[in-house]
Design an enzyme around this catalytic site. Sequence first.
Site, PDB file in Angstrom:
ATOM      1  N   ILE A 104     -18.939 -68.415 -37.130  1.00  0.00           N
ATOM      2  CA  ILE A 104     -19.433 -68.670 -38.465  1.00  0.00           C
ATOM      3  C   ILE A 104     -18.266 -68.719 -39.458  1.00  0.00           C
ATOM      4  CG2 ILE A 104     -21.712 -67.589 -38.144  1.00  0.00           C
ATOM      5  CD1 ILE A 104     -20.568 -64.994 -39.326  1.00  0.00           C
ATOM      6  N   ASN A 105     -18.456 -69.396 -40.589  1.00  0.00           N
ATOM      7  CA  ASN A 105     -17.513 -69.263 -41.682  1.00  0.00           C
ATOM      8  C   ASN A 105     -17.745 -67.893 -42.335  1.00  0.00           C
ATOM      9  OD1 ASN A 105     -15.630 -69.867 -43.782  1.00  0.00           O
ATOM     10  ND2 ASN A 105     -16.164 -72.021 -43.639  1.00  0.00           N
ATOM     11  N   THR A 106     -16.978 -67.571 -43.360  1.00  0.00           N
ATOM     12  CA  THR A 106     -17.092 -66.273 -44.029  1.00  0.00           C
ATOM     13  C   THR A 106     -18.395 -66.179 -44.832  1.00  0.00           C
ATOM     14  OG1 THR A 106     -15.792 -67.260 -45.788  1.00  0.00           O
ATOM     15  CG2 THR A 106     -14.605 -65.907 -44.192  1.00  0.00           C
ATOM     16  N   GLY A 152     -15.621 -64.515 -36.037  1.00  0.00           N
ATOM     17  CA  GLY A 152     -16.185 -63.522 -36.950  1.00  0.00           C
ATOM     18  C   GLY A 152     -15.771 -62.136 -36.496  1.00  0.00           C
ATOM     19  N   GLY A 153     -14.637 -61.669 -36.978  1.00  0.00           N
ATOM     20  CA  GLY A 153     -14.234 -60.280 -36.743  1.00  0.00           C
ATOM     21  C   GLY A 153     -13.785 -59.941 -35.340  1.00  0.00           C
ATOM     22  N   ASN A 170     -11.473 -63.362 -49.139  1.00  0.00           N
ATOM     23  CA  ASN A 170     -10.456 -64.335 -49.551  1.00  0.00           C
ATOM     24  C   ASN A 170     -11.069 -65.347 -50.496  1.00  0.00           C
ATOM     25  OD1 ASN A 170     -10.571 -67.333 -48.493  1.00  0.00           O
ATOM     26  ND2 ASN A 170     -11.512 -66.071 -46.890  1.00  0.00           N
ATOM     27  N   CYS A 173     -16.997 -74.125 -46.775  1.00  0.00           N
ATOM     28  CA  CYS A 173     -16.045 -73.308 -47.541  1.00  0.00           C
ATOM     29  C   CYS A 173     -16.789 -72.611 -48.683  1.00  0.00           C
ATOM     30  CB  CYS A 173     -14.908 -74.156 -48.101  1.00  0.00           C
ATOM     31  SG  CYS A 173     -13.838 -73.145 -49.168  1.00  0.00           S
ATOM     32  N   THR A 176      -8.855 -63.152 -38.909  1.00  0.00           N
ATOM     33  CA  THR A 176      -8.401 -62.026 -39.736  1.00  0.00           C
ATOM     34  C   THR A 176      -7.510 -61.053 -38.956  1.00  0.00           C
ATOM     35  OG1 THR A 176     -10.399 -62.281 -41.053  1.00  0.00           O
ATOM     36  CG2 THR A 176      -9.258 -60.181 -41.256  1.00  0.00           C
ATOM     37  N   ASN A 200     -15.331 -78.880 -41.657  1.00  0.00           N
ATOM     38  CA  ASN A 200     -15.661 -77.671 -42.416  1.00  0.00           C
ATOM     39  C   ASN A 200     -16.560 -78.046 -43.590  1.00  0.00           C
ATOM     40  OD1 ASN A 200     -15.828 -75.270 -43.732  1.00  0.00           O
ATOM     41  ND2 ASN A 200     -13.624 -75.015 -44.068  1.00  0.00           N
TER      42      ASN A 200
HETATM   43  O1  RRO Z   1      -9.710 -72.000 -48.460  1.00  0.00           O
HETATM   44  C1  RRO Z   1     -10.602 -71.128 -48.532  1.00  0.00           C
HETATM   45  O2  RRO Z   1     -10.746 -70.432 -49.547  1.00  0.00           O
HETATM   46  C2  RRO Z   1     -11.558 -70.889 -47.438  1.00  0.00           C
HETATM   47  C3  RRO Z   1     -12.114 -71.878 -46.646  1.00  0.00           C
HETATM   48 BR1  RRO Z   1     -11.610 -73.660 -46.747  1.00  0.00          BR
HETATM   49  C4  RRO Z   1     -13.128 -71.548 -45.705  1.00  0.00           C
HETATM   50  O3  RRO Z   1     -13.692 -72.389 -44.992  1.00  0.00           O
HETATM   51  N1  RRO Z   1     -13.486 -70.257 -45.596  1.00  0.00           N
HETATM   52  C5  RRO Z   1     -12.934 -69.277 -46.357  1.00  0.00           C
HETATM   53  O4  RRO Z   1     -13.308 -68.114 -46.219  1.00  0.00           O
HETATM   54  N2  RRO Z   1     -11.961 -69.614 -47.264  1.00  0.00           N
END
Ligand code: RRO
Length: 310
Positions: A195-197, A248-249, A71, A132, A271, A129
């Site tokens: 975790i974040n992406t 995470g998944g 994303n 990002c 997701t 956060n």
């Molecule tokens: O908005 C995003 O594109 C986004 C955010 Br804030 C985030 O923390 N993690 C992500 O995968 N997309």
Amino acid sequence: MSALDFSTKIGSKRFSNPIFTASGCASSGQELSQFFPLTEIGAIVTKSIMVKARTGRATPRMAETPSGMLNSIGLQGPGIDTFLEKDIPWLVEQQAKVIVSIAGESVDEYGVLARRLRSVPGISALEVNISCPNVENRGQVFACNPDTATAVIEAVRRNIGGELPIVAKLSPDVTDIVEIAGAVINAGADGLALINTLLGMVIDTNTMKPKLAGKTGGLSGPAIRPVAVRIIYQVHQAFPNTPIVGMGGVASGRDALELILAGASAVSVGTATFGNPKAAFDIKNQLEMLLLEKGFTDFRDAIGFAHRGI
Ligand code: RRO
């Protein structure tokens, strides 16, 4: 009545069960509420909110990947004023537990957001956060450096006061996650969201160009679950008293259990919601059955179980 105490704690706050939504995958929960009562899950974690309204990045901003997706939303959102006027009152009306996720372009902006949220009733915790992946400037991925991560969490702590738990959301895209986790805990974080992406990229071999308009994007879904499990395990080992919201998944109760055994005190579902809007509700029920099958009477005994006797 269930024979399982399914409740969990993040800092001073208690949640009736450990399954939450993941920030960004269900906005403020309005769409999800047609599929199940939001009170059925432990908490709604809202899409990261910024000071000002934002349209996000150019489209296309989603792409499928093997066992996952990319994303590049770019922090689309209504801004803090509209959020406080519309989203929070709606969530309070639903009697949902709410964790508000915030994101800023500078340390000061995080401080401003914390001050705005300081005395708002109906909020159980703040997710900060700092990870990002879809910002124009990689210098704004505050979680990639212990000093910038510290500066943000200190600013939020100063402005939010002592009451509301702060959960720092970290990036997997670092060499030493334990160092970053230690820095934000020292700065005043009560918990961690892990975790974040992961930053990724897909090139369309027909057009021979990147599939996402923003070129790179955040990778999520089952493909990243082993990374989440590894990071949660390492961080829980280093800081066993700091609660972790794992994500995470996760697509089943068994996946959620895996993150819990690694050390998560709660698990967010993200997701999986795109394929099944009831995913969080289903996963909560599956996890409860699985814990009972394994003989647990208190959910908290399962947290970090994989570390025991090693
Ligand atoms: O908005 C995003 O594109 C986004 C955010 Br804030 C985030 O923390 N993690 C992500 O995968 N997309």
